[in-house]
Each structure stands twice: as C-alpha cells, then as structure tokens.
Design a protein around this motif. Structure first.
Motif, PDB file in Angstrom:
ATOM      1  N   GLY A 167      12.899   1.902   7.617  1.00 34.15           N
ATOM      2  CA  GLY A 167      12.848   0.616   7.016  1.00 34.15           C
ATOM      3  C   GLY A 167      11.256   0.172   7.237  1.00 34.15           C
ATOM      4  O   GLY A 167      10.746  -0.619   6.079  1.00 34.15           O
ATOM      5  N   ALA A 168      10.806   0.224   8.265  1.00 36.12           N
ATOM      6  CA  ALA A 168       9.366  -0.548   8.219  1.00 36.12           C
ATOM      7  C   ALA A 168       8.481   0.343   7.366  1.00 36.12           C
ATOM      8  O   ALA A 168       7.654   0.060   6.664  1.00 36.12           O
ATOM      9  CB  ALA A 168       8.716  -0.068   9.873  1.00 36.12           C
ATOM     10  N   SER A 169       8.642   1.722   7.184  1.00 38.13           N
ATOM     11  CA  SER A 169       7.661   2.398   6.601  1.00 38.13           C
ATOM     12  C   SER A 169       7.764   2.198   4.986  1.00 38.13           C
ATOM     13  O   SER A 169       6.850   2.112   4.184  1.00 38.13           O
ATOM     14  CB  SER A 169       7.968   4.027   6.860  1.00 38.13           C
ATOM     15  N   ILE A 170       9.251   2.142   4.716  1.00 38.80           N
ATOM     16  CA  ILE A 170       9.328   1.644   3.023  1.00 38.80           C
ATOM     17  C   ILE A 170       8.693   0.331   2.694  1.00 38.80           C
ATOM     18  O   ILE A 170       8.217   0.053   1.720  1.00 38.80           O
ATOM     19  CB  ILE A 170      10.819   1.743   2.709  1.00 38.80           C
ATOM     20  N   PHE A 171       9.035  -0.637   3.772  1.00 37.59           N
ATOM     21  CA  PHE A 171       8.458  -1.918   3.569  1.00 37.59           C
ATOM     22  C   PHE A 171       6.804  -1.842   3.338  1.00 37.59           C
ATOM     23  O   PHE A 171       6.148  -2.584   2.343  1.00 37.59           O
ATOM     24  CB  PHE A 171       8.692  -3.018   4.709  1.00 37.59           C
ATOM     25  N   THR A 172       6.116  -1.030   4.208  1.00 44.05           N
ATOM     26  CA  THR A 172       4.649  -0.790   4.102  1.00 44.05           C
ATOM     27  C   THR A 172       3.965  -0.431   2.645  1.00 44.05           C
ATOM     28  O   THR A 172       2.981  -0.638   2.343  1.00 44.05           O
ATOM     29  CB  THR A 172       3.872  -0.024   5.138  1.00 44.05           C
ATOM     30  N   VAL A 177      18.848   3.987  -4.044  1.00 45.20           N
ATOM     31  CA  VAL A 177      18.411   3.014  -5.063  1.00 45.20           C
ATOM     32  C   VAL A 177      17.089   2.641  -4.596  1.00 45.20           C
ATOM     33  O   VAL A 177      16.323   1.867  -4.674  1.00 45.20           O
ATOM     34  CB  VAL A 177      18.839   1.777  -5.704  1.00 45.20           C
ATOM     35  N   VAL A 178      16.569   3.762  -3.559  1.00 48.08           N
ATOM     36  CA  VAL A 178      15.436   3.298  -2.865  1.00 48.08           C
ATOM     37  C   VAL A 178      14.073   3.069  -3.651  1.00 48.08           C
ATOM     38  O   VAL A 178      14.096   3.633  -4.595  1.00 48.08           O
ATOM     39  CB  VAL A 178      15.133   4.425  -1.917  1.00 48.08           C
ATOM     40  N   LYS A 179      13.337   2.181  -3.201  1.00 45.76           N
ATOM     41  CA  LYS A 179      12.169   1.847  -4.020  1.00 45.76           C
ATOM     42  C   LYS A 179      11.199   1.647  -2.725  1.00 45.76           C
ATOM     43  O   LYS A 179      11.062   0.890  -1.976  1.00 45.76           O
ATOM     44  CB  LYS A 179      12.494   0.359  -4.624  1.00 45.76           C
ATOM     45  N   PRO A 180       9.670   2.288  -2.937  1.00 46.53           N
ATOM     46  CA  PRO A 180       9.684   3.307  -4.173  1.00 46.53           C
ATOM     47  C   PRO A 180      10.320   4.765  -3.987  1.00 46.53           C
ATOM     48  O   PRO A 180      10.932   4.988  -2.813  1.00 46.53           O
ATOM     49  CB  PRO A 180       8.118   3.642  -3.956  1.00 46.53           C
ATOM     50  N   ILE A 181      10.385   5.437  -5.013  1.00 45.52           N
ATOM     51  CA  ILE A 181      11.270   6.503  -4.989  1.00 45.52           C
ATOM     52  C   ILE A 181      10.499   7.777  -4.236  1.00 45.52           C
ATOM     53  O   ILE A 181      11.138   8.519  -3.729  1.00 45.52           O
ATOM     54  CB  ILE A 181      11.699   6.937  -6.360  1.00 45.52           C
ATOM     55  N   PHE A 182       9.372   7.611  -4.297  1.00 44.71           N
ATOM     56  CA  PHE A 182       8.256   8.872  -3.395  1.00 44.71           C
ATOM     57  C   PHE A 182       7.735   7.811  -2.161  1.00 44.71           C
ATOM     58  O   PHE A 182       7.095   6.740  -2.463  1.00 44.71           O
ATOM     59  CB  PHE A 182       7.355   9.181  -4.242  1.00 44.71           C
ATOM     60  N   PHE A 183       8.144   8.269  -1.057  1.00 45.75           N
ATOM     61  CA  PHE A 183       7.445   7.515   0.109  1.00 45.75           C
ATOM     62  C   PHE A 183       7.254   8.450   1.023  1.00 45.75           C
ATOM     63  O   PHE A 183       7.325   9.670   1.151  1.00 45.75           O
ATOM     64  CB  PHE A 183       8.661   6.498   0.677  1.00 45.75           C
ATOM     65  N   ARG A 184       6.474   7.900   2.175  1.00 48.59           N
ATOM     66  CA  ARG A 184       5.712   9.017   3.208  1.00 48.59           C
ATOM     67  C   ARG A 184       6.856   9.476   4.047  1.00 48.59           C
ATOM     68  O   ARG A 184       7.785   8.717   4.406  1.00 48.59           O
ATOM     69  CB  ARG A 184       4.806   8.250   4.019  1.00 48.59           C
ATOM     70  N   GLY A 185       7.334  10.718   4.009  1.00 47.54           N
ATOM     71  CA  GLY A 185       8.307  11.506   4.955  1.00 47.54           C
ATOM     72  C   GLY A 185       9.219  11.576   3.804  1.00 47.54           C
ATOM     73  O   GLY A 185      10.275  12.412   4.433  1.00 47.54           O
ATOM     74  N   GLY A 186       9.476  11.398   2.581  1.00 51.89           N
ATOM     75  CA  GLY A 186      10.238  11.638   1.728  1.00 51.89           C
ATOM     76  C   GLY A 186      10.369  11.297   0.244  1.00 51.89           C
ATOM     77  O   GLY A 186       9.311  10.835  -0.059  1.00 51.89           O
ATOM     78  N   ASP A 187      11.463  11.245  -0.145  1.00 53.21           N
ATOM     79  CA  ASP A 187      11.672  10.991  -1.529  1.00 53.21           C
ATOM     80  C   ASP A 187      13.083  10.453  -1.991  1.00 53.21           C
ATOM     81  O   ASP A 187      13.933  11.139  -1.090  1.00 53.21           O
ATOM     82  CB  ASP A 187      11.139  11.680  -2.827  1.00 53.21           C
TER      83      ASP A 187
END
Lengths: 334, 334
Positions: free
Chosen positions: A175-180, A56-66
């Motif tokens: 975790g840190a990447s998603i947060f940013t 359920v990750v948010k955002p669904i597209f992120f640096r390094g993956g999706d």
C-alpha cells in the motif's frame, strides 16, 4: 509505436493476431492451445477450490511488480489460503483503445514468468477492448482453480481462544509503495511492494503442522480488516501487541505524513496464520527458515471476549479497538 | 438515489455491506457463504473444463437481456460447447464510481435467475470500484468450471469432409438488436437479442448422437468468423448455402441500411453443430423438437478443398469467399 485498436477486440483477424502473437507466445501450453470455446483440463479427483479477482492497480508498473505479476500472485495466494494446490488460472483482459502493445507484452510476459514459478497453467483467456476513456489502460481478471489434496480444514471461522496469530513479516509495504508512486505527494522513496508468491512458505507450514486453523492474506483493507473478518467469522476477539508489529521506517514515515494507519495498508506477500498455541513455536521456526518468513513473528492471540473485536495493546500499555476499514484509504491498490 | 462510492471497493465495511446486502442476497448458496479467500467446492472425479469471459456490452440493459444475463449465458454456453456439464461460475465486477446501486441490484438479480436456470452455482466473487470516467458503468468477468462426464471428444479441429453444418435458427439477432439500441441511428426496432441458455438443446443433441464433431457458439465475429476458425483448425473448407440462412426481416433491413453483413453479426443463443452426414437428420429432428431449435436447419457442409476457406453459394448460384471478420464491426457487443 503499435497500439491497441478497437478491432483487436472484435473477435476477428486482429483478435487472432493478438492471441497468437502475444498471449500464446508467452502463455504457451498444451491446454491453452486447444483454442476452443472452453478448455478441457486434466482428470481431477479431489475437492476443487476456486477464487476470482479483478486487478485495477494504478500505476500498472510499480517497484516490486506490475499488474500482471500482481494478478497471478494474488490469485495463486488466495488458492493457497485454503490449503489447496493451485493448478489453473484463467485470464480476462479489458484494454483501453490506444494502449501500447509493448506495454501489454511486458505485462503478459510478467504473468507468464510468475505463473511458471507458481506451477500454474494459464488455460483460458478473453480480451475486450473499450473506447479511449472507458477504462484506465488495462484491467485484468484472474480466476484460479486448485485442488485440495491435504486432509485439512482451514477457514476464517475456525479460530479459537488461545490460538496464536503469526505473520511472516512487515505490514503495509504494498500500500505504502503504491501510494508513493501515484505522484499525489512529492515523495522520493525506494520502498518496494511485497508482491510475491507464497507457495513454498504455505507448503512448509502445512507440511509441519496440522493445527493451523486459518490462513489469510491481508491484502485490501490491510491486517486490521483481515483480523476483524476472522474475529467476526469465528466469534472470538483478537489481541494484538503493537510492539510486535514490524513496520518499515519508510512506511512509518509515510504514515506520519499522511495520517494513514499501517494496519489498514494492503500487503501482497503476507500471510496471517492462526495456529493452535501448542504448535505456534514449531510453525514460527518453520516460517523463519524460508526467505519469505525470516521476519515472521507472533503478533497476538485469540482471546476470550464476546465483542468479536480486534484490540491493539499499545507500547505504552494502553489498549485500543482496531476496527475494520471504514471509508476509503487508497483506491486501486490492487 | 444510492450510488457506488470508491469506499465500496476498499475491502472494508462498505465492501462487506455490498457483498452481504446485494451479492449474498441474490447469489446465496452454501459454497459462496464460506467467505474465505477461496471457495472449497465439491469433490470432483472427472475431466475439468474451464472458460473465462469479460462483458463490456453497451447498453447494459437491452431488449432480450442485460449484461448480467449475458454474462451467465455466455459462460455457460461456452462450457456446453465442450460437452461439459456446467457446475460453477465466479463473478468479477468492475464498477464505476457513481453507478446506481439499484441498477447493480437488477443486474445481480438477473445473474442469479439465469444461474438458477442453468443449474450453476456462483461460488466466488470480487468487486473493484474505479473513479468516475475510468470505466463505463459496469464490466463483468464470469469464469465457468464444468466437468466432462460424457465419453466424447468435441473440438474445432475435428470437422471432416462430408460433415453437415447445422445451426439452430436465425443469425445476427444479438448484434443487430444491440446496434439499434445504441442511438447511433434513429431506428425504431423491436428486435430482441437471442441471448439465452443452451443447456437443454445441447444435452438433447449429445444424448441422441455420438457423431457430433464440433459445437461452437457464433458470438463475437458472427457465423463467418466461427466457421473460418473451424475451417482453419480442421484444415478443411466449408460451403454454405445462402438460401438456407435464416435472417429476420429486421436484421436484413438494418444490414441494407448500414452495410453490415449478417454473417459477421454476433449471436448469443445460437450453436453451430458439425455432425457426421449419417446422423445429420437425426440431430436436426432432435433440435427441432426443442423450442430453441424449432428453426434449426442444415446451412452447409464440409467440403474437400485445400484452401481452408468458407464459401457462400449465393441464391443466384454464384460462389463467394467469406473471410473471418477483419477490422471492427460493432464494438462492445458482449
């Protein structure tokens, strides 16, 4: 712009179009194309291994993956942690009415590419559509089936006093990447998620040592939670050395600003290896030869202590107790 | 009133409490209690069968069942349709922040009871919590693993001209029942969903005939969609006799009011059996001895015709084409 409508989840014509136009196109394999209520797989002789995860990750597209790549990596890695060979993945989508079909296509293609790399087949799927506002874009369930062919027993309850704790690199990157990328703080960051497949790394470790006791990927809840689980299951304590932990500068800065503890931040391409002291150097050498283990290091050891705790020996020679995550750090990290 | 908080999905202490206090309590079995990233199952020798389904039904508690019972029945039944013996189920929950914990307990208990009846073990689970408004109460994924021990080949592509089409009873009960409980129309109805496990019925059919070609449960999209799928996969046409279809009075009345066609309404305890003409009577007799097949009947046959269509011979001796469901009839029926 084409979007998902409620009719795409009806089980009728539009569901069929979605299946044939998007899912079959990317996931195409002989097994999936059976198109029955359940899928007949190959003949198996061995002990099965299974695992399930919702994403359920948010955002669904992120640096390094999706969310698609993450869903395959997460489930494949969980199978690997038991020493199994991953074979099959099933995929369940819950999609919000109005979701862009080209975004879905990107996610599905990302899953297909990752599954191919992991040598797993996507063998069964299901799609439900819910009304606008009843889900946040797309949620994905991936369930993995593997077979244990090695003559080994791994598990959280097998750590023993004297064992070394190894990790294949830095902590907290996912975790840190998603947060940013959540936009909750104005942070300019190029920090990437470490989301990746661990197939080769794990195979090389197990090919070279039969004294590995535990493999576990420190995802949700981070390294601290994973080590506390192992301490509890094995009824041992674990001592970590702070100076041995690799924390990227960007993760460290983010933690200073926010008060997050990198020990609790999720990882998606890391493995904690608990190995008998006698083979820890061999395992470390093997890991360092793999791209995903170049920064592998011994971060601590299993110690005699009845409290089943994780201790951190700090750089200034103090010791503090590291508990499992209590409360909520970052929701929807995976 | 205890409710689900974001911290229950964090992977930390509260997640552990949820797992131990609710999931382990109801699902308790030796395999699940391994508590590793993936679960080591028994030794298997045979062809595996797998299936996956998401459940987003609304309302989550309904006459004749709830989302928990439905999720186990649906997945077990899908495994049965390939002739397999269901063995294992994995469960993934997505729960909305604020959901009542006692409702979750009811759902979990319902799953446990149903799994016990179906003789399947729940072997792996995952829980994610999303913010208020990011999901509608609770969504469940169940993925099933079974083993094919019978020397048979079943599948949607195996129907042949002359085969008989049998169903074990009335159509549309689940769809109609769910609709009356949505509160969209003021309808007083006692109509129950037919949601049930088909293990014994299917075993008795397959024990008594080796000329069954297709088993399929006409869920989303209803009987019409299921038969169209079979016609398409087998490259045959199917002729149904309207007078043979069993439609309960309450379903018929609802369809008259709403314009729904019972052929498109979902069923959750029905099976379509396509069987060689020479054994159709034997299969019918066997089915009628089972409580779930007391109203079993031949509703049509596979006919020679190049259009791969489903035809309905009406009571007044007309014939109309029955297409697969187009558009959306009733969202979130399962």
């Amino acid at each position: 712009m084409k979007i998902i409508t409620m009719a795409h989840g009806s089980g009728g014509k539009l569901t069929e179009e979605l299946i044939e136009g998007i899912f079959y196109k990317s996931f195409k394999n002989d097994l999936l194309l059976q198109a029955n209520d359940s899928t007949l797989l190959s003949f198996i002789k061995g002990r099965l291994v299974a695992t399930t995860d919702n994403f359920v990750v948010k955002p669904i597209f992120f640096r390094g993956g999706d969310i698609g790549k993450l869903s395959i990596c997460g489930t494949v890695n969980d199978l690997l942690m038991s020493g199994a060979r991953p074979l099959y993945i099933t995929v369940g989508f819950i999609i919000e009415e109005g979701f862009e079909i080209n975004q879905l296509e990107k996610i599905v293609e990302s899953m297909a590419v990752t599954a191919l790399k992991a040598k797993v087949k996507i063998v069964s799927g299901d799609t439900k559509v819910v009304e606008r506002g009843s889900c946040d874009g797309v949620y994905i369930n991936t369930t993995g089936i593997g077979v244990l062919e090695r003559n080994i027993k791994l598990g959280g309850a097998r750590a023993e006093v004297g064992d070394k704790i190894i990790i294949n690199g830095s902590i907290g990157d996912h975790g840190a990447s998603i947060f940013t990328q959540r936009g909750e703080l104005e942070i300019n960051s190029s920090l990437q998620s470490d989301c990746t497949l661990l197939n080769d790394l794990i195979a090389e470790i197990l090919d070279n040592s039969n004294k590995v006791k535990v493999l576990r990927d420190p995802t949700r809840g981070g390294l601290a939670t994973t080590l506390n689980e192992i301490a509890g299951q094995s009824k041992v304590s674990i001592k970590l050395k702070e100076e041995k932990l690799l924390i990227r500068d960007e993760v460290r800065s983010l933690c200073q600003i926010t008060g997050f503890d990198p020990l609790f931040l999720a990882n998606e391409g890391k493995v904690v290896v608990v190995v008998d002291n006698s083979e820890s150097n061999r395992v470390l050498e093997v890991m360092r030869k793999n791209d995903l283990g170049r920064e592998a290091r011994v971060i601590g050891e299993v110690v005699e202590d009845d409290n089943n705790r994780v201790y951190l020996e700090t750089s200034i020679n103090g010791t503090r107790i590291v508990n499992a995550l209590v409360g909520e750090l970052l929701p929807r990290i995976c």
